[in-house]
Scaffold this active site. Structure first.
Site, short mmCIF file in Angstrom:
data_model
loop_
_atom_site.label_atom_id
_atom_site.label_comp_id
_atom_site.label_asym_id
_atom_site.label_seq_id
_atom_site.Cartn_x
_atom_site.Cartn_y
_atom_site.Cartn_z
N SER A 17 -3.93 -0.80 -5.80
CA SER A 17 -3.31 0.60 -5.29
C SER A 17 -3.29 1.18 -6.73
CB SER A 17 -1.76 0.34 -4.88
OG SER A 17 -1.20 1.59 -4.94
N TYR A 70 7.14 -2.71 -5.85
CA TYR A 70 5.67 -2.20 -5.28
C TYR A 70 4.80 -2.06 -6.62
CZ TYR A 70 1.71 -0.84 -2.54
OH TYR A 70 0.59 -0.34 -2.00
N1 LIG Z 1 -1.81 2.25 3.27
C1 LIG Z 1 -1.74 2.89 2.18
O1 LIG Z 1 -1.46 3.94 1.86
C2 LIG Z 1 -2.32 1.78 0.92
C3 LIG Z 1 -2.44 2.51 -0.34
C4 LIG Z 1 -2.92 1.68 -1.54
C5 LIG Z 1 -2.70 0.33 -1.25
N2 LIG Z 1 -2.48 -0.44 -0.17
C6 LIG Z 1 -2.56 -1.71 -0.01
O2 LIG Z 1 -3.50 -2.03 0.94
C7 LIG Z 1 -3.03 -3.42 1.37
C8 LIG Z 1 -3.38 -3.20 3.03
O3 LIG Z 1 -2.27 -1.97 3.46
P1 LIG Z 1 -2.47 -1.55 4.83
O4 LIG Z 1 -2.04 -0.07 4.61
O5 LIG Z 1 -3.47 -1.76 5.68
O6 LIG Z 1 -1.16 -2.28 5.38
P2 LIG Z 1 -0.60 -2.57 6.98
O7 LIG Z 1 0.77 -2.83 7.05
O8 LIG Z 1 -1.25 -1.69 7.80
O9 LIG Z 1 -1.56 -3.81 7.20
C9 LIG Z 1 -1.26 -5.19 6.36
C10 LIG Z 1 -1.30 -6.33 7.00
O10 LIG Z 1 -1.16 -7.40 6.13
C11 LIG Z 1 -0.36 -8.38 6.88
N3 LIG Z 1 0.55 -9.16 6.33
C12 LIG Z 1 1.50 -8.91 5.26
N4 LIG Z 1 2.06 -9.90 5.01
C13 LIG Z 1 1.64 -10.79 5.34
C14 LIG Z 1 1.54 -12.29 5.06
N5 LIG Z 1 2.76 -12.74 4.13
N6 LIG Z 1 0.67 -13.19 5.58
C15 LIG Z 1 -0.51 -12.76 6.05
N7 LIG Z 1 -0.63 -11.49 6.54
C16 LIG Z 1 0.29 -10.63 6.02
C17 LIG Z 1 0.31 -7.58 8.07
O11 LIG Z 1 0.62 -8.41 9.17
C18 LIG Z 1 -0.70 -6.53 8.47
O12 LIG Z 1 -1.51 -6.88 9.58
C19 LIG Z 1 -1.88 -3.64 0.98
O13 LIG Z 1 -1.94 -4.42 0.10
C20 LIG Z 1 -1.24 -2.18 0.47
O14 LIG Z 1 -0.30 -2.40 -0.53
C21 LIG Z 1 -2.27 0.37 0.98
#
Ligand SMILES: NC(=O)c1ccc[n+]([C@@H]2O[C@H](COP(=O)([O-])OP(=O)(O)OC[C@H]3O[C@@H](n4cnc5c(N)ncnc54)[C@H](O)[C@@H]3O)[C@@H](O)[C@H]2O)c1
Length: 244
Positions: free
Chosen positions: A131, A144
């Site tokens: 991130s 985070y």
């Molecule tokens: N969306 C954003 O703005 C953003 C920005 C920077 C980084 N990220 C990172 O990208 C990654 C994905 O984010 P996203 O936005 O797609 O999130 P999201 O919540 O839409 O999807 C995350 C997925 O991870 C799964 N998950 C969570 N904990 C789990 C576990 N213990 N075991 C198995 N599966 C698990 C959830 O069920 C979900 O399907 C994360 O690491 C997040 O921190 C997201």
């Protein structure tokens, strides 16, 4: 290309799966929920495995099943993750540990399990979803930010250790991405969309497909000399030091 994507049921993980399947790849989705809906939407060679990325046995099972059903494992993408927004003064030890467990250990265990296979089967590549908050801090996001900083640093250590084994290791660092994670923050009034637009030279958050494209590039043979980097996918958010 045979890929395992954690957190593949929605958001960035799902978009990456869609991208890789569209390019003819075989994909295993690991997630703790939402897998049958995700698999229905993906047309192609897809298997799904329900499991928790913080559970080493379940992670090993996901790697073993991918190898058994598809005949190998070339690419791991760790997209499972969580976010919380809470004043640092109020964060409990349990909440802090949970963040570290899912975001850091939950990235390490799949990488370790995949590397055990890749290191004796001709190599492979791993892309962590970091991130922009792995590089800078933000109020109410201490746990985070700490977890993402740890992911970026862990990526570098693994790149140094596993490069000689033929395993490329990188991370992407997205800004806000239009996923269920961000939507949940927006719904709770915990995401300052206008503030993000103001700081971002390209004036918007990212679409999941834009992160997927960066991950797919890092995972591809075109990135054969790219190793140990954090690739921002942020429309210039990190570059902008201007204050209003
Ligand atoms: N969306 C954003 O703005 C953003 C920005 C920077 C980084 N990220 C990172 O990208 C990654 C994905 O984010 P996203 O936005 O797609 O999130 P999201 O919540 O839409 O999807 C995350 C997925 O991870 C799964 N998950 C969570 N904990 C789990 C576990 N213990 N075991 C198995 N599966 C698990 C959830 O069920 C979900 O399907 C994360 O690491 C997040 O921190 C997201």
């Amino acid at each position: 290309m045979i890929s395992l994507i954690t957190g593949g049921a929605q958001g960035i993980g799902f978009a990456t799966a869609e991208y890789l399947v569209r390019k003819g790849g075989k994909v295993c989705l690991m997630d703790r929920a939402g897998l049958s809906e995700a698999a229905e939407k993906l047309k192609g060679d897809v298997i799904v495995i329900e499991g928790d990325v913080t559970n080493a046995a379940e992670v090993d099972e996901a790697v073993s099943r991918t190898v058994a059903e598809f005949g190998g494992l070339d690419t791991l993408v760790t997209a499972a993750g969580i976010v919380t927004v809470e004043p640092a003064i109020d964060v409990s030890a349990e909440a802090f540990l949970k963040m570290m467990s899912v975001n850091v250990l939950g990235s390490f265990l799949p990488a370790q399990s995949a590397a055990r296979h890749m290191s004796v089967n001709g190599g492979g590549n791993i892309t962590f979803i970091g991130s922009v908050y792995g590089s800078v801090g933000a109020p109410k996001r201490t746990a985070y930010c700490a977890s993402k900083g740890a992911v970026h640093n862990m990526m570098q250590s693994l790149a140094v250790e596993w490069g000689p084994l033929g395993i490329r290791v990188n991370a992407v660092a997205p800004t806000g991405v239009r996923t269920p994670m961000i939507q949940a923050l927006i719904d709770k009034g915990q995401y300052n969309m206008q503030g993000v637009r103001n700081r971002t030279p390209l004036g918007r958050i990212a679409e999941p497909e834009e992160v997927a494209a960066a991950v797919a590039f890092l995972s591809s043979p075109e990135a054969s000399m790219i190793h140990g980097i954090v690739l921002p996918v942020d429309g210039g958010w990190i570059a902008n030091g201007y204050t209003w």
